[in-house]
Design an enzyme around this catalytic site. Structure first.
Site, PDB file in Angstrom:
ATOM      1  N   ARG A   1      11.142  -1.384  11.052  1.00  0.00           N
ATOM      2  CA  ARG A   1      10.110  -1.016  12.009  1.00  0.00           C
ATOM      3  C   ARG A   1      10.031  -2.038  13.131  1.00  0.00           C
ATOM      4  O   ARG A   1      10.104  -3.233  12.895  1.00  0.00           O
ATOM      5  CB  ARG A   1       8.749  -0.937  11.290  1.00  0.00           C
ATOM      6  CG  ARG A   1       8.551   0.372  10.574  1.00  0.00           C
ATOM      7  CD  ARG A   1       7.339   0.377   9.700  1.00  0.00           C
ATOM      8  NE  ARG A   1       6.116  -0.146  10.314  1.00  0.00           N
ATOM      9  CZ  ARG A   1       4.926  -0.082   9.722  1.00  0.00           C
ATOM     10  NH1 ARG A   1       4.799   0.485   8.529  1.00  0.00           N
ATOM     11  NH2 ARG A   1       3.870  -0.575  10.308  1.00  0.00           N
TER      12      ARG A   1
ATOM     13  N   LYS B   1       0.821  -1.217   0.000  1.00  0.00           N
ATOM     14  CA  LYS B   1       0.000   0.000   0.000  1.00  0.00           C
ATOM     15  C   LYS B   1       0.854   1.265   0.000  1.00  0.00           C
ATOM     16  O   LYS B   1       0.581   2.199  -0.729  1.00  0.00           O
ATOM     17  CB  LYS B   1      -0.939   0.041   1.214  1.00  0.00           C
ATOM     18  CG  LYS B   1      -2.040  -0.982   1.202  1.00  0.00           C
ATOM     19  CD  LYS B   1      -3.096  -0.686   2.268  1.00  0.00           C
ATOM     20  CE  LYS B   1      -2.548  -0.661   3.683  1.00  0.00           C
ATOM     21  NZ  LYS B   1      -1.974  -1.947   4.142  1.00  0.00           N
TER      22      LYS B   1
ATOM     23  N   ARG C   1      -0.636  -8.217  13.692  1.00  0.00           N
ATOM     24  CA  ARG C   1      -1.162  -7.226  12.741  1.00  0.00           C
ATOM     25  C   ARG C   1      -2.036  -7.893  11.683  1.00  0.00           C
ATOM     26  O   ARG C   1      -3.059  -7.342  11.266  1.00  0.00           O
ATOM     27  CB  ARG C   1       0.003  -6.480  12.068  1.00  0.00           C
ATOM     28  CG  ARG C   1       0.667  -5.477  13.009  1.00  0.00           C
ATOM     29  CD  ARG C   1       2.003  -5.015  12.487  1.00  0.00           C
ATOM     30  NE  ARG C   1       1.910  -4.271  11.255  1.00  0.00           N
ATOM     31  CZ  ARG C   1       2.921  -4.138  10.386  1.00  0.00           C
ATOM     32  NH1 ARG C   1       4.085  -4.728  10.616  1.00  0.00           N
ATOM     33  NH2 ARG C   1       2.758  -3.424   9.310  1.00  0.00           N
TER      34      ARG C   1
ATOM     35  N   ARG D   1      11.675  -5.991   5.349  1.00  0.00           N
ATOM     36  CA  ARG D   1      11.411  -4.595   4.972  1.00  0.00           C
ATOM     37  C   ARG D   1      12.327  -3.602   5.694  1.00  0.00           C
ATOM     38  O   ARG D   1      12.552  -3.702   6.890  1.00  0.00           O
ATOM     39  CB  ARG D   1       9.943  -4.296   5.295  1.00  0.00           C
ATOM     40  CG  ARG D   1       9.525  -2.897   4.950  1.00  0.00           C
ATOM     41  CD  ARG D   1       8.049  -2.823   4.781  1.00  0.00           C
ATOM     42  NE  ARG D   1       7.362  -2.713   6.062  1.00  0.00           N
ATOM     43  CZ  ARG D   1       6.089  -2.333   6.150  1.00  0.00           C
ATOM     44  NH1 ARG D   1       5.383  -2.097   5.062  1.00  0.00           N
ATOM     45  NH2 ARG D   1       5.516  -2.258   7.325  1.00  0.00           N
TER      46      ARG D   1
ATOM     47  N   ARG E   1      -9.536   1.870   8.702  1.00  0.00           N
ATOM     48  CA  ARG E   1      -9.154   0.502   9.033  1.00  0.00           C
ATOM     49  C   ARG E   1     -10.224  -0.200   9.867  1.00  0.00           C
ATOM     50  O   ARG E   1     -10.044  -1.368  10.241  1.00  0.00           O
ATOM     51  CB  ARG E   1      -7.863   0.525   9.846  1.00  0.00           C
ATOM     52  CG  ARG E   1      -6.631  -0.023   9.135  1.00  0.00           C
ATOM     53  CD  ARG E   1      -5.481   0.095  10.107  1.00  0.00           C
ATOM     54  NE  ARG E   1      -4.301  -0.638   9.781  1.00  0.00           N
ATOM     55  CZ  ARG E   1      -3.221  -0.090   9.224  1.00  0.00           C
ATOM     56  NH1 ARG E   1      -3.194   1.161   8.860  1.00  0.00           N
ATOM     57  NH2 ARG E   1      -2.144  -0.825   9.044  1.00  0.00           N
TER      58      ARG E   1
HETATM   59  P1  AMP Z   1       0.875   1.045   8.983  1.00  0.00           P
HETATM   60  O1  AMP Z   1       2.086   1.892   8.798  1.00  0.00           O
HETATM   61  O2  AMP Z   1      -0.258   1.468   8.090  1.00  0.00           O
HETATM   62  O3  AMP Z   1       1.176  -0.428   8.890  1.00  0.00           O
HETATM   63  O4  AMP Z   1       0.362   1.320  10.470  1.00  0.00           O
HETATM   64  C1  AMP Z   1       1.168   1.005  11.594  1.00  0.00           C
HETATM   65  C2  AMP Z   1       0.326   0.945  12.856  1.00  0.00           C
HETATM   66  O5  AMP Z   1      -0.269   2.216  13.110  1.00  0.00           O
HETATM   67  C3  AMP Z   1      -0.833  -0.028  12.809  1.00  0.00           C
HETATM   68  O6  AMP Z   1      -0.435  -1.353  13.101  1.00  0.00           O
HETATM   69  C4  AMP Z   1      -1.749   0.561  13.881  1.00  0.00           C
HETATM   70  O7  AMP Z   1      -1.285   0.270  15.182  1.00  0.00           O
HETATM   71  C5  AMP Z   1      -1.571   2.045  13.654  1.00  0.00           C
HETATM   72  N1  AMP Z   1      -2.558   2.542  12.658  1.00  0.00           N
HETATM   73  C6  AMP Z   1      -2.290   3.005  11.395  1.00  0.00           C
HETATM   74  N2  AMP Z   1      -3.424   3.371  10.778  1.00  0.00           N
HETATM   75  C7  AMP Z   1      -4.439   3.140  11.659  1.00  0.00           C
HETATM   76  C8  AMP Z   1      -5.850   3.289  11.608  1.00  0.00           C
HETATM   77  N3  AMP Z   1      -6.473   3.752  10.509  1.00  0.00           N
HETATM   78  N4  AMP Z   1      -6.565   2.950  12.722  1.00  0.00           N
HETATM   79  C9  AMP Z   1      -5.968   2.503  13.825  1.00  0.00           C
HETATM   80  N5  AMP Z   1      -4.643   2.318  13.929  1.00  0.00           N
HETATM   81  C10 AMP Z   1      -3.878   2.622  12.863  1.00  0.00           C
END
Ligand code: AMP
Length: 216
Positions: free
Chosen positions: A162, A15, A173, A129, A90
């Protein structure tokens, strides 16, 4: 091509990579909720500290703070004419709040492409990653390594892994995705906005398929 897109897909589907490419081609903002939380974290804000307690466990940050943060970002000048949403919404609650906020402005989501990737492939991708600390460009140590180890091709920034890409958090996740985010597929399908794209092809091919899906 339409202006407001929700990019759906599990963690590791690509994404971030694809949202950046598509947003650039559409000349709209790339709004990534995970990047916004990580920015808060690096700036030492209260929201950053709160978000970290959930991110470290592979869980979602509560809807109220997430919705507020995302809608505020979408109201900034560069995002008003359009955006590619990456990682938001989400949950069903977030999706409904987003639709309600857009409707108030006489706007709407134009399409919701879903990048599909098999679970085993997701785990492989997340484990290798590396991400640029400065511009967030993602790399993979085997599939798309940087030209110079540890450094970003785009800006020369340092690369890091990360904390939440560790295997035990990755599993959490993926479970969180299945439980809380996958229901959005049916939500956007019912609105006639869902477009399925095969994510297990080259970056260029997936971008081309996404562009076709969004323009359709
Ligand atoms: P990502 O970088 O999109 O994988 O997001 C990393 C982490 O941020 C996720 O595992 C969640 O803990 C938090 N997060 C990101 N976007 C959201 C969202 N829309 N709602 C809730 N938590 C989020």
């Amino acid at each position: 091509m339409s202006a407001r897109v929700v990019l759906l897909g599990p963690p590791g589907a690509g994404k971030g990579t694809q949202a950046a490419l598509i947003a650039e081609r559409m000349s709209v903002a790339h709004v990534a909720s995970g990047d916004l939380f990580r920015k808060h974290l690096s700036e030492g804000t209260e929201l950053g500290a709160l978000a970290k307690t959930y991110m470290d466990k592979g869980e979602l940050v509560p809807d109220d703070v997430t919705i507020r943060m995302a809608l505020e970002r979408m109201a900034e000048p560069d995002a008003r004419a359009g955006c590619v949403l990456d990682g938001f919404p989400r949950t069903m609650e977030q999706a409904k709040a987003l639709d309600a906020a857009l409707e108030e402005q006489g706007e709407r989501i134009a399409s919701a492409p879903l990048i599909e990737v098999e679970p085993e492939e997701l785990v492989r991708r997340l484990a290798g990653r590396w991400i640029c600390r400065s511009c967030q460009t993602p790399y993979h140590e085997a599939f798309s390594p940087p030209r110079t180890a540890g450094l970003c091709d785009a800006c020369g920034g340092g690369l890091y892994q990360r904390d939440d890409d560790k295997p035990e958090v990755v599993r959490a996740r993926l479970e969180t995705y299945e439980r809380q985010t996958a229901p959005l597929i049916a939500y956007y399908e019912a609105q006639g906005k869902l477009r399925r794209v095969n994510g297990q092809r080259s970056v260029e091919q997936v971008t081309a398929d996404l562009e076709a899906a969004i323009g359709a």
